[in-house]
Design a protein around this motif. Structure first.
Motif, short mmCIF file in Angstrom:
data_model
loop_
_atom_site.label_atom_id
_atom_site.label_comp_id
_atom_site.label_asym_id
_atom_site.label_seq_id
_atom_site.Cartn_x
_atom_site.Cartn_y
_atom_site.Cartn_z
N PRO A 1 8.18 -117.57 44.71
CA PRO A 1 8.13 -116.61 43.59
C PRO A 1 7.88 -117.24 42.24
CG PRO A 1 9.94 -116.08 45.07
CD PRO A 1 9.40 -117.40 45.52
N PHE A 2 8.23 -118.53 42.08
CA PHE A 2 8.04 -119.19 40.79
C PHE A 2 6.59 -119.56 40.51
CE2 PHE A 2 12.51 -119.95 41.82
CZ PHE A 2 13.13 -119.58 40.64
N LYS A 3 5.72 -119.40 41.51
CA LYS A 3 4.29 -119.63 41.28
C LYS A 3 3.73 -118.67 40.24
CE LYS A 3 2.91 -121.63 45.73
NZ LYS A 3 2.03 -121.48 46.93
N VAL A 4 4.37 -117.52 40.11
CA VAL A 4 3.92 -116.51 39.15
C VAL A 4 3.96 -117.07 37.72
CG1 VAL A 4 4.38 -114.21 38.21
CG2 VAL A 4 4.70 -114.65 40.65
N ILE A 5 4.94 -117.93 37.44
CA ILE A 5 5.04 -118.51 36.10
C ILE A 5 4.49 -119.94 36.08
CG2 ILE A 5 6.95 -117.04 35.37
CD1 ILE A 5 8.89 -119.28 36.11
N LYS A 6 3.58 -120.22 36.99
CA LYS A 6 2.83 -121.48 37.03
C LYS A 6 3.70 -122.71 37.32
CE LYS A 6 -0.86 -119.19 35.90
NZ LYS A 6 -1.92 -118.90 36.90
N VAL A 7 4.77 -122.53 38.07
CA VAL A 7 5.57 -123.67 38.49
C VAL A 7 4.87 -124.37 39.65
CG1 VAL A 7 7.77 -124.41 39.49
CG2 VAL A 7 7.73 -122.64 37.73
N PRO A 8 4.65 -125.70 39.60
CA PRO A 8 3.96 -126.41 40.69
C PRO A 8 4.86 -126.56 41.92
CG PRO A 8 4.67 -127.97 39.03
CD PRO A 8 4.99 -126.61 38.48
N VAL A 9 5.01 -125.47 42.65
CA VAL A 9 5.95 -125.43 43.76
C VAL A 9 5.61 -126.46 44.83
CG1 VAL A 9 6.82 -123.98 45.64
CG2 VAL A 9 6.57 -123.02 43.34
N HIS A 10 4.34 -126.53 45.21
CA HIS A 10 3.95 -127.45 46.28
C HIS A 10 4.23 -128.90 45.88
CE1 HIS A 10 1.64 -129.06 49.65
NE2 HIS A 10 1.08 -129.88 48.78
N GLU A 11 3.92 -129.25 44.64
CA GLU A 11 4.13 -130.63 44.20
C GLU A 11 5.62 -130.97 44.15
OE1 GLU A 11 1.96 -128.54 42.99
OE2 GLU A 11 0.11 -129.62 43.50
N ILE A 12 6.44 -130.00 43.74
CA ILE A 12 7.89 -130.23 43.70
C ILE A 12 8.43 -130.47 45.11
CG2 ILE A 12 10.11 -129.13 43.25
CD1 ILE A 12 8.81 -127.74 40.86
N SER A 13 8.02 -129.63 46.05
CA SER A 13 8.49 -129.80 47.42
C SER A 13 7.99 -131.11 48.02
CB SER A 13 8.04 -128.62 48.29
OG SER A 13 6.63 -128.59 48.41
N LEU A 14 6.77 -131.52 47.66
CA LEU A 14 6.24 -132.78 48.15
C LEU A 14 7.06 -133.95 47.62
CD1 LEU A 14 3.98 -134.33 49.67
CD2 LEU A 14 2.72 -134.37 47.51
N MET A 15 7.40 -133.91 46.33
CA MET A 15 8.20 -135.00 45.75
C MET A 15 9.58 -135.07 46.40
SD MET A 15 7.31 -135.09 41.66
CE MET A 15 7.74 -133.38 41.38
N LEU A 16 10.20 -133.92 46.63
CA LEU A 16 11.50 -133.90 47.29
C LEU A 16 11.41 -134.45 48.71
CD1 LEU A 16 12.87 -130.45 46.09
CD2 LEU A 16 13.67 -132.70 45.38
N SER A 17 10.34 -134.08 49.40
CA SER A 17 10.16 -134.55 50.77
C SER A 17 10.00 -136.07 50.81
CB SER A 17 8.94 -133.87 51.38
OG SER A 17 8.65 -134.40 52.65
N ILE A 18 9.19 -136.59 49.90
CA ILE A 18 8.97 -138.04 49.86
C ILE A 18 10.27 -138.76 49.50
CG2 ILE A 18 7.78 -139.88 48.60
CD1 ILE A 18 5.37 -138.03 48.39
N ALA A 19 11.02 -138.20 48.54
CA ALA A 19 12.28 -138.82 48.14
C ALA A 19 13.26 -138.87 49.31
CB ALA A 19 12.89 -138.07 46.96
#
Length: 265
Positions: free
Chosen positions: A146-164
């Motif tokens: 839902p935060f994609k509506v306000i241009k939050v980079p959801v995919h990049e955030i999840s990718l960073m968390l996954s890598i961490a």
């Protein structure tokens, strides 16, 4: 020992908890952390403890892995408990010196804080031990859509968390290897006072940082070689599947909430 840290590690299994949808496990974990503040007496904490231990038993993972999750934070827990005991007033006074006092309410609040920390660590450890990092990343990305509506980079955030999450155990193992190499050269990390122990840790940091940057560069090169360009227009190899059992678990959390509200003082 670094190799005893279990944060970010996944233990494969075929239990009911392992088979749950990662979205259900993630929602359940955050919801548990929220409702634990409803507990305010021994009965409510007993209910939460039974619930948590039952979930751990369903995962079929040895209890010692959950205890390992507490060890890295034990000093923070004890420090917080001590503050509660020394500065909470009320009830019978057991000890008093200058501005410090240990009272009946302080001891009770300290024990409640200890139980709260332990239960939260158990539940978060259960999440990481039974959920692969990639599945956890997919769940986070789905729940943040839902935060994609306000241009939050959801995919990049999840990718960073996954890598961490993926590289925390790797970095711990790398640290253990460096420490073993230093020990072979005569370094004793348990020798001397606190300042000397901190100085002994400094030689670990440079090779660990160099190794981390090299690993990050190799990962970036591998992603570029595979044509990674972000999440837009990408199909999903792993499809999340919400089952009937996941719905029942959510209903069980609702029943737990009702029970806590009913028996709290």
């Amino acid at each position: 020992m670094m190799n005893k840290l279990i944060f970010g590690r996944y233990i494969p299994g075929a239990s009911f908890i392992h088979r749950m949808d990662p979205r259900a496990k993630l929602l359940g974990s955050f919801y548990f952390i929220a409702i634990i503040f409803l507990a305010n007496n021994w009965q409510t904490y007993a209910v939460l403890a039974v619930f948590t231990l039952s979930a751990a038993a369903l995962s079929k993972i040895n209890l010692r892995f959950f205890i390992r999750g507490i060890r890295p934070l034990i000093w923070l827990i004890l420090f917080t408990v001590a503050l509660q005991m020394l500065f909470t007033q009320g009830g019978a006074v057991y000890f008093q010196w200058w501005i410090f006092s240990i009272t009946e309410f302080g001891v009770i609040n300290g024990l409640f804080i200890f139980c709260r920390f332990v239960l939260i660590i158990f539940m978060s450890t259960l999440l990481t031990l039974t959920t692969p990092p990639l599945a956890l990343s997919d769940a986070i990305e789905y729940l943040l859509r839902p935060f994609k509506v306000i241009k939050v980079p959801v995919h990049e955030i999840s990718l960073m968390l996954s890598i961490a999450l993926r590289f925390v155990p790797t970095l711990m193992d790398e640290t253990e290897k460096i420490m073993n190499a230093q020990r072979a050269r005569g370094v004793d990390f348990g020798e001397g006072n606190l300042i000397q122990k901190m100085k002994a840790i400094i030689p670990l940091l440079i090779p660990l940082f160099v190794s981390s940057f090299n690993r990050a560069e190799d990962l970036a090169t591998a992603m570029e070689a595979r044509g990674y360009q972000g999440g837009e227009g990408r199909s999903k190899y792993r499809i999340l599947d919400w089952q009937f059992g996941d719905t029942m678990v959510m209903l069980l959390f609702a029943a737990l909430t009702a029970a806590l509200i009913f028996i709290r003082s």
